[in-house]
Design an enzyme around this catalytic site. Structure first.
Site, PDB file in Angstrom:
ATOM      1  N   VAL A  69      17.068 -24.085 -50.970  1.00  0.00           N
ATOM      2  CA  VAL A  69      17.467 -23.697 -52.202  1.00  0.00           C
ATOM      3  C   VAL A  69      16.866 -21.817 -51.811  1.00  0.00           C
ATOM      4  O   VAL A  69      17.216 -20.997 -53.623  1.00  0.00           O
ATOM      5  CB  VAL A  69      16.133 -24.484 -53.379  1.00  0.00           C
ATOM      6  N   GLY A  70      16.673 -20.848 -51.135  1.00  0.00           N
ATOM      7  CA  GLY A  70      16.251 -20.739 -51.785  1.00  0.00           C
ATOM      8  C   GLY A  70      14.537 -19.460 -51.661  1.00  0.00           C
ATOM      9  O   GLY A  70      14.087 -18.957 -51.865  1.00  0.00           O
ATOM     10  N   LYS A  71      14.342 -20.683 -51.035  1.00  0.00           N
ATOM     11  CA  LYS A  71      12.036 -19.749 -51.023  1.00  0.00           C
ATOM     12  C   LYS A  71      12.503 -18.892 -50.074  1.00  0.00           C
ATOM     13  O   LYS A  71      12.107 -17.878 -50.861  1.00  0.00           O
ATOM     14  CB  LYS A  71      11.767 -21.302 -50.695  1.00  0.00           C
ATOM     15  N   THR A  72      13.026 -18.668 -48.832  1.00  0.00           N
ATOM     16  CA  THR A  72      12.970 -17.664 -47.886  1.00  0.00           C
ATOM     17  C   THR A  72      13.194 -16.166 -49.119  1.00  0.00           C
ATOM     18  O   THR A  72      12.069 -15.162 -49.082  1.00  0.00           O
ATOM     19  CB  THR A  72      12.843 -17.675 -46.750  1.00  0.00           C
ATOM     20  N   VAL A  73      14.103 -16.069 -49.098  1.00  0.00           N
ATOM     21  CA  VAL A  73      14.913 -15.335 -49.999  1.00  0.00           C
ATOM     22  C   VAL A  73      13.210 -14.692 -51.579  1.00  0.00           C
ATOM     23  O   VAL A  73      13.422 -13.351 -51.245  1.00  0.00           O
ATOM     24  CB  VAL A  73      15.823 -15.560 -50.653  1.00  0.00           C
TER      25      VAL A  73
ATOM     26  N   LYS B  74       3.914 -18.643 -43.484  1.00  0.00           N
ATOM     27  CA  LYS B  74       4.703 -19.724 -43.263  1.00  0.00           C
ATOM     28  C   LYS B  74       3.423 -20.829 -42.988  1.00  0.00           C
ATOM     29  O   LYS B  74       4.142 -20.205 -41.735  1.00  0.00           O
ATOM     30  CB  LYS B  74       5.902 -19.568 -42.858  1.00  0.00           C
TER      31      LYS B  74
ATOM     32  N   ASN C 171      17.719 -19.393 -58.606  1.00  0.00           N
ATOM     33  CA  ASN C 171      17.970 -19.267 -57.561  1.00  0.00           C
ATOM     34  C   ASN C 171      19.445 -19.738 -57.510  1.00  0.00           C
ATOM     35  O   ASN C 171      20.372 -20.010 -57.446  1.00  0.00           O
ATOM     36  CB  ASN C 171      17.823 -19.107 -56.416  1.00  0.00           C
ATOM     37  N   GLU C 172      20.556 -18.230 -57.410  1.00  0.00           N
ATOM     38  CA  GLU C 172      22.388 -18.742 -56.681  1.00  0.00           C
ATOM     39  C   GLU C 172      22.357 -18.751 -56.025  1.00  0.00           C
ATOM     40  O   GLU C 172      23.406 -18.466 -55.200  1.00  0.00           O
ATOM     41  CB  GLU C 172      22.862 -17.420 -57.767  1.00  0.00           C
TER      42      GLU C 172
ATOM     43  N   ILE D 131      23.385 -12.714 -53.347  1.00  0.00           N
ATOM     44  CA  ILE D 131      23.099 -10.518 -52.250  1.00  0.00           C
ATOM     45  C   ILE D 131      23.957 -11.395 -51.402  1.00  0.00           C
ATOM     46  O   ILE D 131      23.978 -12.226 -50.262  1.00  0.00           O
ATOM     47  CB  ILE D 131      21.844 -11.099 -51.736  1.00  0.00           C
TER      48      ILE D 131
HETATM   49  N1  LIG Z   1      19.593 -15.371 -53.406  1.00  0.00           N
HETATM   50  C1  LIG Z   1      20.807 -15.597 -52.716  1.00  0.00           C
HETATM   51  N2  LIG Z   1      21.366 -14.562 -51.970  1.00  0.00           N
HETATM   52  C2  LIG Z   1      22.013 -14.515 -50.246  1.00  0.00           C
HETATM   53  N3  LIG Z   1      22.184 -15.915 -49.917  1.00  0.00           N
HETATM   54  C3  LIG Z   1      21.170 -16.557 -50.274  1.00  0.00           C
HETATM   55  C4  LIG Z   1      20.374 -16.609 -51.456  1.00  0.00           C
HETATM   56  N4  LIG Z   1      19.465 -17.580 -51.535  1.00  0.00           N
HETATM   57  C5  LIG Z   1      19.714 -18.507 -50.446  1.00  0.00           C
HETATM   58  N5  LIG Z   1      20.593 -18.050 -50.082  1.00  0.00           N
HETATM   59  C6  LIG Z   1      21.032 -18.342 -48.465  1.00  0.00           C
HETATM   60  O1  LIG Z   1      20.932 -19.333 -48.754  1.00  0.00           O
HETATM   61  C7  LIG Z   1      20.035 -20.874 -47.002  1.00  0.00           C
HETATM   62  C8  LIG Z   1      19.114 -20.647 -47.837  1.00  0.00           C
HETATM   63  O2  LIG Z   1      18.058 -20.292 -48.253  1.00  0.00           O
HETATM   64  P1  LIG Z   1      17.042 -20.508 -47.969  1.00  0.00           P
HETATM   65  O3  LIG Z   1      16.620 -20.334 -45.746  1.00  0.00           O
HETATM   66  O4  LIG Z   1      16.334 -19.360 -48.138  1.00  0.00           O
HETATM   67  O5  LIG Z   1      16.087 -21.628 -48.300  1.00  0.00           O
HETATM   68  P2  LIG Z   1      14.505 -21.979 -48.277  1.00  0.00           P
HETATM   69  O6  LIG Z   1      14.365 -22.727 -49.716  1.00  0.00           O
HETATM   70  O7  LIG Z   1      13.953 -21.409 -48.176  1.00  0.00           O
HETATM   71  O8  LIG Z   1      15.296 -23.509 -46.711  1.00  0.00           O
HETATM   72  P3  LIG Z   1      13.306 -24.219 -46.458  1.00  0.00           P
HETATM   73  O9  LIG Z   1      13.523 -25.474 -46.926  1.00  0.00           O
HETATM   74  O10 LIG Z   1      14.284 -24.418 -44.582  1.00  0.00           O
HETATM   75  O11 LIG Z   1      12.281 -22.971 -45.851  1.00  0.00           O
HETATM   76  C9  LIG Z   1      20.376 -18.766 -46.339  1.00  0.00           C
HETATM   77  O12 LIG Z   1      21.135 -19.105 -45.860  1.00  0.00           O
HETATM   78  C10 LIG Z   1      20.294 -18.705 -47.795  1.00  0.00           C
HETATM   79  O13 LIG Z   1      20.336 -16.710 -46.351  1.00  0.00           O
HETATM   80  C1  LIG Z   2      14.177 -27.952 -41.794  1.00  0.00           C
HETATM   81  C2  LIG Z   2      14.382 -27.642 -42.931  1.00  0.00           C
HETATM   82  N1  LIG Z   2      14.892 -26.612 -42.855  1.00  0.00           N
HETATM   83  C3  LIG Z   2      12.869 -27.503 -43.416  1.00  0.00           C
HETATM   84  N2  LIG Z   2      12.572 -26.417 -43.546  1.00  0.00           N
HETATM   85  C4  LIG Z   2      12.179 -28.923 -43.807  1.00  0.00           C
HETATM   86  C5  LIG Z   2      13.112 -29.734 -45.267  1.00  0.00           C
HETATM   87  C6  LIG Z   2      12.123 -31.047 -44.958  1.00  0.00           C
HETATM   88  C7  LIG Z   2      12.421 -31.788 -46.513  1.00  0.00           C
HETATM   89  C8  LIG Z   2      12.672 -33.356 -46.554  1.00  0.00           C
HETATM   90  C9  LIG Z   2      13.332 -34.072 -47.296  1.00  0.00           C
HETATM   91  O1  LIG Z   2      12.594 -33.469 -48.411  1.00  0.00           O
HETATM   92  O2  LIG Z   2      13.406 -35.329 -46.713  1.00  0.00           O
HETATM   93 MG   LIG Z   3      12.147 -21.644 -46.289  1.00  0.00          MG
END
Ligand SMILES: Nc1ncnc2c1ncn2[C@@H]1O[C@H](COP(=O)(O)OP(=O)(O)OP(=O)(O)O)[C@@H](O)[C@H]1O
Ligand SMILES: C[C@H](N)[C@H](N)CCCCCC(=O)O
Ligand SMILES: [Mg+2]
Length: 261
Positions: free
Chosen positions: A35-39, A59, A194-195, A229
């Protein structure tokens, strides 16, 4: 961040035992993986650092790739914030399998415990005034053999931020996430929409009203809608997006409150 012993009773935070440590920071969870937590974690950390705050990133567990190619969350968090820690300090537990941490660790033959996760984060806690801590997947994801991500947040005693998609389905996912956090006594600092899927959310008639529904039915504060972005998510782009679109004042306030306690 100084890790100090908790004083007095803090039922809401779930750490009223006298020998429990107190962590300073904000846990960034989400309604799902991807969903974009890292961003958002990188963007908010970078914005706070641009104001002169000594904020680090952590992390606790990542899965889905190994360190080295620059694609893991720890490496992306460091690039997005220009922090010079080593990736293995930011993510002490990294597993290749794209699975929930509990399963990825088991498959790699690693016994992961909450105590081990906390101990691995202490050097970062000592170095920074506050940490932005990114979860893995959503709040109900199995973290160790007997805990969920939400249990770990409660153990840390820090508030949580929920990252949610903008489009249809997000109201249900966000309210369920908030309900689980509240059940564990975790204060929710707010929600960032997040978009993550700009094409879909543009054509989605639910997008315009979702934030309002989340606020009304969830009693939550939506801090803003983070834009898509284009290209590399550099620190400059992330900080600009936070300044234009996200109200980080409740986060600042929570970090200040934690400092003065
Ligand atoms: N606002 C944004 N603009 C551009 N790209 C984005 C945006 N938000 C997320 N993304 C892209 O969408 C993908 C998923 O986002 P991200 O990795 O941040 O999710 P996450 O919630 O951190 O996932 P995880 O559970 O794996 O940690 C990535 O490729 C990231 O670069
Ligand atoms: C591998 C991935 N990018 C995450 N870090 C781990 C996500 C686990 C999700 C498990 C679930 O909700 O079914
Ligand atoms: Mg992440």
């Amino acid at each position: 961040m100084h890790v100090v012993s908790a004083q007095g009773s803090e039922k809401l935070h779930g750490w009223n035992a006298p020998d429990r440590k107190r962590w300073r920071g904000l846990f960034v969870t989400g309604t799902d993986t991807g969903v974009g937590k890292t961003v958002i974690t990188a963007a908010i950390a970078a914005a706070l650092r641009s104001e002169g705050r000594n904020v680090g990133v952590w992390k606790p567990v990542q899965s889905g790739a190994l360190l080295g190619k620059g694609i893991t969350d720890a490496e992306r968090l460091l690039r997005g914030t220009d922090i010079s820690d080593r990736p293995e300090q930011v993510a002490p537990f990294t597993f290749a399998a794209p699975l929930a941490p509990a399963l990825a660790a088991k498959q790699a033959g690693v016994t992961m415990t909450t105590a081990g996760l906390l101990a691995a984060g202490e050097p970062l806690a000592e170095r920074y005034d506050a940490l932005l801590i990114e979860g893995a997947g959503g709040a109900a994801v199995p973290l160790t053999s007997d805990t969920l991500v939400a249990d770990f947040i409660a153990e840390l005693g820090v508030p949580a931020l929920i990252v949610a998609r903008c489009g249809l389905g997000t109201v249900n996912h966000t309210l369920l996430t908030a309900a689980l956090l509240r059940q564990r006594g975790i204060p929710v600092a707010g929600v960032v929409m997040n978009e993550v899927d700009p094409a879909t959310s543009r054509d989605d008639p639910s997008t315009a009203a979702n934030a309002e529904l989340i606020e009304r039915y969830g009693g939550l504060r939506v801090l803003g809608r983070f834009p898509w972005i284009c290209g590399e998510a550099t620190m400059e782009k992330l900080v600009r997006a936070v300044k234009r679109h996200i109200d980080i004042s409740p986060i600042r306030q929570m970090l200040e409150n934690a400092r003065s306690q």
